[in-house]
Design a protein around this motif. Structure first.
Motif, PDB file in Angstrom:
ATOM      1  N   GLY A 256       0.792  -1.210   0.000  1.00 23.75           N
ATOM      2  CA  GLY A 256       0.000   0.000   0.000  1.00 23.75           C
ATOM      3  C   GLY A 256       0.823   1.259   0.000  1.00 23.75           C
ATOM      4  N   LEU A 257       0.089   2.359   0.071  1.00 27.64           N
ATOM      5  CA  LEU A 257       0.667   3.682   0.026  1.00 27.64           C
ATOM      6  C   LEU A 257      -0.184   4.592   0.894  1.00 27.64           C
ATOM      7  CD1 LEU A 257       2.876   5.289  -1.603  1.00 27.64           C
ATOM      8  CD2 LEU A 257       1.043   5.869  -3.180  1.00 27.64           C
TER       9      LEU A 257
ATOM     10  N   PRO B 276       7.553   3.426  14.187  1.00 22.55           N
ATOM     11  CA  PRO B 276       7.310   4.756  13.627  1.00 22.55           C
ATOM     12  C   PRO B 276       7.892   4.867  12.224  1.00 22.55           C
ATOM     13  CG  PRO B 276       8.195   4.919  15.839  1.00 22.55           C
ATOM     14  CD  PRO B 276       8.306   3.485  15.436  1.00 22.55           C
ATOM     15  N   ARG B 277       7.142   5.546  11.349  1.00 22.88           N
ATOM     16  CA  ARG B 277       7.561   5.688   9.950  1.00 22.88           C
ATOM     17  C   ARG B 277       8.245   7.017   9.723  1.00 22.88           C
ATOM     18  NH1 ARG B 277       6.139   1.408   6.669  1.00 22.88           N
ATOM     19  NH2 ARG B 277       7.816   2.432   5.562  1.00 22.88           N
ATOM     20  N   ASP B 278       9.444   6.952   9.172  1.00 23.90           N
ATOM     21  CA  ASP B 278      10.193   8.138   8.806  1.00 23.90           C
ATOM     22  C   ASP B 278       9.487   8.798   7.624  1.00 23.90           C
ATOM     23  OD1 ASP B 278      12.321   9.904   8.875  1.00 23.90           O
ATOM     24  OD2 ASP B 278      13.539   8.719   7.516  1.00 23.90           O
ATOM     25  N   PRO B 279       9.262  10.070   7.616  1.00 24.56           N
ATOM     26  CA  PRO B 279       9.780  11.110   8.493  1.00 24.56           C
ATOM     27  C   PRO B 279       8.844  11.472   9.658  1.00 24.56           C
ATOM     28  CG  PRO B 279       8.781  12.149   6.614  1.00 24.56           C
ATOM     29  CD  PRO B 279       8.612  10.656   6.436  1.00 24.56           C
ATOM     30  N   TYR B 280       7.855  10.644   9.949  1.00 23.54           N
ATOM     31  CA  TYR B 280       6.884  10.948  11.006  1.00 23.54           C
ATOM     32  C   TYR B 280       7.159  10.125  12.257  1.00 23.54           C
ATOM     33  CZ  TYR B 280       4.878  12.935   6.868  1.00 23.54           C
ATOM     34  OH  TYR B 280       4.713  13.650   5.717  1.00 23.54           O
ATOM     35  N   LEU B 281       8.428  10.099  12.678  1.00 25.98           N
ATOM     36  CA  LEU B 281       8.827   9.273  13.811  1.00 25.98           C
ATOM     37  C   LEU B 281       8.080   9.690  15.075  1.00 25.98           C
ATOM     38  CD1 LEU B 281      12.631   9.084  13.048  1.00 25.98           C
ATOM     39  CD2 LEU B 281      10.869   7.394  12.529  1.00 25.98           C
TER      40      LEU B 281
ATOM     41  N   PHE C 292      -0.863  18.433   2.799  1.00 25.22           N
ATOM     42  CA  PHE C 292       0.127  18.090   1.795  1.00 25.22           C
ATOM     43  C   PHE C 292       0.022  16.609   1.474  1.00 25.22           C
ATOM     44  CE2 PHE C 292       1.901  21.743   4.037  1.00 25.22           C
ATOM     45  CZ  PHE C 292       2.168  22.578   2.974  1.00 25.22           C
ATOM     46  N   PRO C 293      -0.112  16.254   0.192  1.00 29.53           N
ATOM     47  CA  PRO C 293      -0.135  14.827  -0.150  1.00 29.53           C
ATOM     48  C   PRO C 293       1.232  14.202   0.085  1.00 29.53           C
ATOM     49  CG  PRO C 293      -0.086  16.165  -2.133  1.00 29.53           C
ATOM     50  CD  PRO C 293      -0.195  17.119  -0.972  1.00 29.53           C
ATOM     51  N   LEU C 294       1.232  12.907   0.376  1.00 31.03           N
ATOM     52  CA  LEU C 294       2.488  12.202   0.574  1.00 31.03           C
ATOM     53  C   LEU C 294       2.413  10.836  -0.079  1.00 31.03           C
ATOM     54  CD1 LEU C 294       2.306  10.315   3.731  1.00 31.03           C
ATOM     55  CD2 LEU C 294       1.379  12.587   3.973  1.00 31.03           C
ATOM     56  N   SER C 295       3.526  10.186  -0.178  1.00 29.11           N
ATOM     57  CA  SER C 295       3.621   8.848  -0.767  1.00 29.11           C
ATOM     58  C   SER C 295       4.503   8.003   0.130  1.00 29.11           C
ATOM     59  CB  SER C 295       4.208   8.909  -2.175  1.00 29.11           C
ATOM     60  OG  SER C 295       3.346   9.595  -3.043  1.00 29.11           O
ATOM     61  N   LEU C 296       3.925   7.503   1.207  1.00 27.34           N
ATOM     62  CA  LEU C 296       4.659   6.701   2.175  1.00 27.34           C
ATOM     63  C   LEU C 296       4.329   5.234   1.934  1.00 27.34           C
ATOM     64  CD1 LEU C 296       6.542   6.977   4.631  1.00 27.34           C
ATOM     65  CD2 LEU C 296       4.507   7.007   6.056  1.00 27.34           C
TER      66      LEU C 296
ATOM     67  N   GLY D  92      -5.337   6.167   2.121  1.00 22.79           N
ATOM     68  CA  GLY D  92      -4.330   5.596   1.242  1.00 22.79           C
ATOM     69  C   GLY D  92      -4.899   4.611   0.247  1.00 22.79           C
ATOM     70  N   ARG D  93      -3.998   3.879  -0.396  1.00 17.92           N
ATOM     71  CA  ARG D  93      -4.356   2.881  -1.413  1.00 17.92           C
ATOM     72  C   ARG D  93      -3.691   1.562  -1.077  1.00 17.92           C
ATOM     73  NH1 ARG D  93      -4.214   5.171  -7.455  1.00 17.92           N
ATOM     74  NH2 ARG D  93      -5.797   3.582  -7.625  1.00 17.92           N
ATOM     75  N   THR D  94      -4.312   0.483  -1.504  1.00 16.00           N
ATOM     76  CA  THR D  94      -3.720  -0.849  -1.385  1.00 16.00           C
ATOM     77  C   THR D  94      -3.885  -1.580  -2.710  1.00 16.00           C
ATOM     78  OG1 THR D  94      -5.743  -1.908  -0.585  1.00 16.00           O
ATOM     79  CG2 THR D  94      -4.259  -0.985   1.079  1.00 16.00           C
TER      80      THR D  94
END
Length: 142
Positions: free
Chosen positions: A44-45, A78-83, A97-101, A132-134
């Motif tokens: 996913g994203l 925790p996921r970088d950059p949102y630790l 802001f859109p993101l692509s994690l 998000g998407r899967t």
């Protein structure tokens, strides 16, 4: 399986959109504001997240959340950059802001807030949203 020529995401990708609003956690406690369990064999994203506090809703300059830690985690990490962050990054109700994690196959995605300072009683309500998407990971066959 066909994919988008622009982003490479499979055409059969699905969306998820999870959110909730809770009482702010007491000192030493944590609240899971939003979570989504990716299906086994699906990747996913994370495309967007949003935060809510009653303090920010009453006063848009109240972006600091002292004594509270926000985290976006995948399988408890925790996921970088949102630790860990202690302020409003993407306010609820604004496009943000859109993101692509990238999210690993089958992970449990969580958005949490923890109260780490017993002197802070400023927040009454907190909320979070994950969108998000899967899609099926073809590495697992067909």
């Amino acid at each position: 399986m066909s994919t988008c020529q622009i982003c490479g995401i499979p055409q059969d990708a699905g969306f998820f959109d999870e959110s909730s609003i809770h009482d702010a956690p007491a000192f030493g406690e944590e609240v899971i504001l939003a979570s989504y369990q990716l299906h086994r064999n699906y990747c996913g994203l994370l495309m967007y997240f949003a935060q809510f506090t009653d303090a920010y809703a009453a006063n848009p300059v109240a972006v600091q959340t002292p004594g509270y830690q926000w985290q976006i985690r995948c399988d408890g990490q925790p996921r970088d950059p949102y630790l860990t962050f202690s302020h409003i990054i993407n306010p609820w109700g604004l496009s943000g802001f859109p993101l692509s994690l990238r999210l690993e196959e089958g992970c449990l995605l969580e958005f949490a807030i923890r109260n780490v300072n017993d002197q802070q009683q400023a927040l009454k309500k907190v909320g979070g949203r994950l969108l998000g998407r899967t899609w099926y990971n073809t590495a697992y066959g067909g």
